[in-house]
Design an enzyme around this catalytic site. Structure first.
Site, mmCIF file in Angstrom:
data_model
loop_
_atom_site.group_PDB
_atom_site.id
_atom_site.type_symbol
_atom_site.label_atom_id
_atom_site.label_comp_id
_atom_site.label_asym_id
_atom_site.label_seq_id
_atom_site.Cartn_x
_atom_site.Cartn_y
_atom_site.Cartn_z
ATOM 1 N N LYS A 1 0.878 -1.174 0.000
ATOM 2 C CA LYS A 1 0.000 0.000 0.000
ATOM 3 C C LYS A 1 0.916 1.224 0.000
ATOM 4 C CE LYS A 1 -1.893 3.036 2.033
ATOM 5 N NZ LYS A 1 -1.811 4.463 1.619
ATOM 6 N N GLU B 1 9.158 1.407 11.194
ATOM 7 C CA GLU B 1 10.203 2.409 10.955
ATOM 8 C C GLU B 1 9.512 3.752 11.054
ATOM 9 O OE1 GLU B 1 13.221 1.655 10.696
ATOM 10 O OE2 GLU B 1 13.491 -0.224 9.623
ATOM 11 N N CYS C 1 13.159 10.743 7.297
ATOM 12 C CA CYS C 1 12.995 10.290 8.685
ATOM 13 C C CYS C 1 14.299 10.422 9.454
ATOM 14 C CB CYS C 1 12.515 8.853 8.697
ATOM 15 S SG CYS C 1 13.518 7.804 7.663
ATOM 16 N N GLU D 1 9.281 16.094 15.350
ATOM 17 C CA GLU D 1 9.753 16.029 13.981
ATOM 18 C C GLU D 1 9.009 17.068 13.133
ATOM 19 O OE1 GLU D 1 8.688 12.375 11.978
ATOM 20 O OE2 GLU D 1 10.767 12.246 11.341
HETATM 21 P P1 NAD Z 1 1.833 8.485 7.641
HETATM 22 O O1 NAD Z 1 2.046 7.691 8.858
HETATM 23 O O2 NAD Z 1 0.697 9.433 7.610
HETATM 24 O O3 NAD Z 1 1.628 7.552 6.366
HETATM 25 C C1 NAD Z 1 2.471 6.458 6.094
HETATM 26 C C2 NAD Z 1 1.677 5.420 5.356
HETATM 27 O O4 NAD Z 1 0.660 4.932 6.244
HETATM 28 C C3 NAD Z 1 0.936 5.946 4.113
HETATM 29 O O5 NAD Z 1 0.955 4.940 3.127
HETATM 30 C C4 NAD Z 1 -0.465 6.160 4.631
HETATM 31 O O6 NAD Z 1 -1.455 6.097 3.620
HETATM 32 C C5 NAD Z 1 -0.605 5.015 5.613
HETATM 33 N N1 NAD Z 1 -1.630 5.217 6.634
HETATM 34 C C6 NAD Z 1 -2.108 6.380 7.130
HETATM 35 N N2 NAD Z 1 -3.076 6.143 8.040
HETATM 36 C C7 NAD Z 1 -3.208 4.798 8.131
HETATM 37 C C8 NAD Z 1 -4.031 3.928 8.918
HETATM 38 N N3 NAD Z 1 -4.933 4.393 9.789
HETATM 39 N N4 NAD Z 1 -3.863 2.590 8.772
HETATM 40 C C9 NAD Z 1 -2.949 2.090 7.913
HETATM 41 N N5 NAD Z 1 -2.164 2.863 7.135
HETATM 42 C C10 NAD Z 1 -2.279 4.200 7.246
HETATM 43 O O7 NAD Z 1 3.214 9.172 7.378
HETATM 44 P P2 NAD Z 1 3.642 10.016 6.114
HETATM 45 O O8 NAD Z 1 3.028 11.359 6.277
HETATM 46 O O9 NAD Z 1 3.352 9.283 4.869
HETATM 47 O O10 NAD Z 1 5.245 10.036 6.291
HETATM 48 C C11 NAD Z 1 5.850 10.888 7.180
HETATM 49 C C12 NAD Z 1 6.232 10.190 8.464
HETATM 50 O O11 NAD Z 1 6.883 8.944 8.195
HETATM 51 C C13 NAD Z 1 7.239 10.983 9.258
HETATM 52 O O12 NAD Z 1 6.904 10.924 10.621
HETATM 53 C C14 NAD Z 1 8.562 10.256 9.006
HETATM 54 O O13 NAD Z 1 9.545 10.413 9.947
HETATM 55 C C15 NAD Z 1 8.140 8.865 8.876
HETATM 56 N N6 NAD Z 1 9.096 8.109 8.054
HETATM 57 C C16 NAD Z 1 9.921 7.218 8.659
HETATM 58 C C17 NAD Z 1 10.859 6.507 7.936
HETATM 59 C C18 NAD Z 1 11.775 5.509 8.574
HETATM 60 O O14 NAD Z 1 12.364 4.706 7.891
HETATM 61 N N7 NAD Z 1 11.955 5.500 9.867
HETATM 62 C C19 NAD Z 1 10.953 6.698 6.560
HETATM 63 C C20 NAD Z 1 10.085 7.605 5.967
HETATM 64 C C21 NAD Z 1 9.154 8.306 6.732
#
Ligand code: NAD
Length: 477
Positions: free
Chosen positions: A171, A246, A280, A379
């Site tokens: 997804k 992650e 991240c 963050e």
């Molecule tokens: P997000 O958590 O909003 O979304 C991540 C993914 O989760 C997307 O595909 C989103 O559609 C999905 N998602 C959202 N709500 C959901 C739910 N209720 N159930 C299941 N899936 C759901 O985060 P984002 O805005 O896409 O990314 C930014 C965040 O991700 C930041 O906090 C960043 O630090 C973190 N990040 C971490 C890493 C790492 O490797 N540690 C890498 C990239 C991003």
């Protein structure tokens, strides 16, 4: 219009609805993705299960390796095309988009070579017994990917999962699907059997949630925000499904007075501006020895003032942020800092060619940030660097470890004993001495402690997470 990719074919959603795809460089929609449903997830999980039972679980590891090697070659061959898709979808400057496409090829190359080197052990136990362990795939794995590095994050989780013998349902983030849908087509061209790699697009609370809940998913890898990570772990816990998380970071770059500042300054800046700070592992706090606080801030300030932000295709230091809400998030942090009287040292420039409708943010360096202010704790996920000074090593460690996160840390010092002491004392999944990120090496295990998550991706270590260990004890007398 884009379709889901299930069992090596493009499929429309049962919802009959789509989500517009917006170019962050000008804020204009230019394509549509499917707004997936729980039924679409179910179709993908069924296709994956069928593939696992009938084909993929019977394939010799060396065959899986050959498929991944072919996919790696195809991704490298199509690197420009994939980079162009991700550039328009996510606003990435050309060099970054291309580097991400090549990193994806590299992940598949690394895991292609690892397939036939993953094995169990024999354990000397007791007279009359032979004991051995097998590393078995989970089966159908679910992957929820964010928008900031779609190709890289897809490569590290899907590459390792396929190498370990799993099949995948992915997804992608609703803001970043185009490159991954194309990679799925390339996987079919490489020879992956129908159902080995499936992609369902849509909103997190709809398809992401459906994926996390589906009883046919046997492992979930999630990269994203801590809040959503918590939801997914709670959902998965109801059926005891293993989860790799992650999550974010507030990673410190710690600079001692004996550091090589010529080497440090460009790295300190790049660690926060790369991908417009939407990383991240961004080095979003710089902790500076009080002895060199003023001169280093002056140098960093000059470097920030020279930074230019503009449309992705201009390939400047920074492109736009992913969407308007992310831009608003960064503005909120900066206006809170202003209200708190936190001094702004320097800011880059958004070029005139940047359309007003794009999501641009000039990188900002702020100083004397109180350790308990949200700018030092939370963050931002944008190009904002928070500077603060420390008096000695203990103070540096206290500041470095004083957030809920623990993903990555950088330490700059020429003192070898201090390098090792700091590496031990800093709470993080990766510590870099006199560098930051080690050029992203796919070989290097990556992941966090505390609210940055748990489990490791990248490197050989990731393969252990995508397998389960079976112990076989034979009593033969
Ligand atoms: P997000 O958590 O909003 O979304 C991540 C993914 O989760 C997307 O595909 C989103 O559609 C999905 N998602 C959202 N709500 C959901 C739910 N209720 N159930 C299941 N899936 C759901 O985060 P984002 O805005 O896409 O990314 C930014 C965040 O991700 C930041 O906090 C960043 O630090 C973190 N990040 C971490 C890493 C790492 O490797 N540690 C890498 C990239 C991003």
């Amino acid at each position: 219009m884009q379709l889901h990719y299930i069992a090596n074919a493009g499929i429309a959603s049962t919802s009959g609805r789509t989500i517009p795809v917006v170019d962050p460089s000008d804020g204009q929609p230019f394509d549509e993705i499917q707004r997936g449903t729980a039924e679409d997830i179910d179709a993908a999980v069924r296709a994956a299960r069928q593939c696992f039972d009938s084909v993929y679980s019977r394939m010799a590891p060396v065959e899986r390796g050959r498929l991944l090697a072919r996919l790696s070659a195809l991704v490298a061959e199509h690197a420009d095309e994939l980079a162009a898709l991700e550039q328009r979808d996510c606003g990435k400057p050309t060099r970054q988009a291309r580097a991400d496409a090549l990193a994806l090829a590299r992940y598949f190359e690394f895991y292609a070579g690892a397939c036939d080197k993953l094995h169990g052990e024999t354990i000397p136990y007791a007279d009359g017994y032979s004991v051995l362990t097998w590393r078995e795939p989970h089966g159908v794995t679910g992957h929820i990917v964010p928008w900031n590095y779609p190709m890289q994050i897809f490569g590290r989780c899907v590459g390792a999962a396929l190498a370990a013998g799993n099949v995948c349902v992915v997804k992608p983030a609703e803001d970043a699907c185009l490159s991954l849908l194309r990679v799925a087509e390339l996987a079919a061209e490489a020879g992956f059997p129908a159902g080995a790699l499936n992609i369902v697009t849509g909103y997190g609370h709809e398809v992401g949630d459906a994926l996390a809940r589906h009883p046919g998913i046997q492992h979930i890898s999630f990269t994203g925000s801590p809040n959503v990570g918590t939801l997914i772990q709670q959902t998965a816990a109801e059926r005891h499904c293993p989860v790799t998380l992650e999550l974010g970071g507030k990673s410190p770059q710690i600079v001692f007075a004996d550091a090589d500042l010529d080497a440090a300054v460009p790295t300190l800046v790049n660690a926060i501006i790369q991908n417009a700070g939407q990383t991240c592992s961004a080095g979003s706090r710089v902790l500076i020895d009080s002895v060199i606080y003023e001169p280093l801030l002056e140098r960093l300030g000059r470097a920030f003032e020279a930074l230019r932000v503009g449309p992705a295709a201009m390939d400047l230091d920074l492109g736009p942020l992913i969407r308007q809400s992310q831009q608003q998030r960064v503005w909120d942090f900066l206006s809170d800092a202003q209200v708190a009287g936190i001094p702004l040292v320097a800011q880059g420039t958004v070029v005139e060619e940047a359309p007003d409708t794009g999501f641009y943010q000039a990188p900002a360096l702020l100083r004397d940030v109180p350790p308990d202010h949200r700018l030092a704790q939370e963050e931002v996920f944008g190009p904002v660097l928070a500077a603060m000074s420390f008096e000695d090593e203990d103070h540096a460690v206290q500041l470095a470890n004083g957030t809920p996160y623990g993903l990555v840390a950088g330490v700059w010092t020429r003192d070898g004993a201090r390098q090792l002491r700091m590496a031990r004392r800093v709470a993080a999944g990766q510590v870099f001495i006199n560098n930051y990120g080690a050029a992203g090496g796919v070989e290097l295990p990556f992941g966090g402690v505390k609210s940055s998550g748990h489990g490791r991706e990248k490197g050989f270590e990731a393969l252990y997470g995508f397998t389960t260990l079976k112990t076989v004890a034979i009593r033969h007398g």
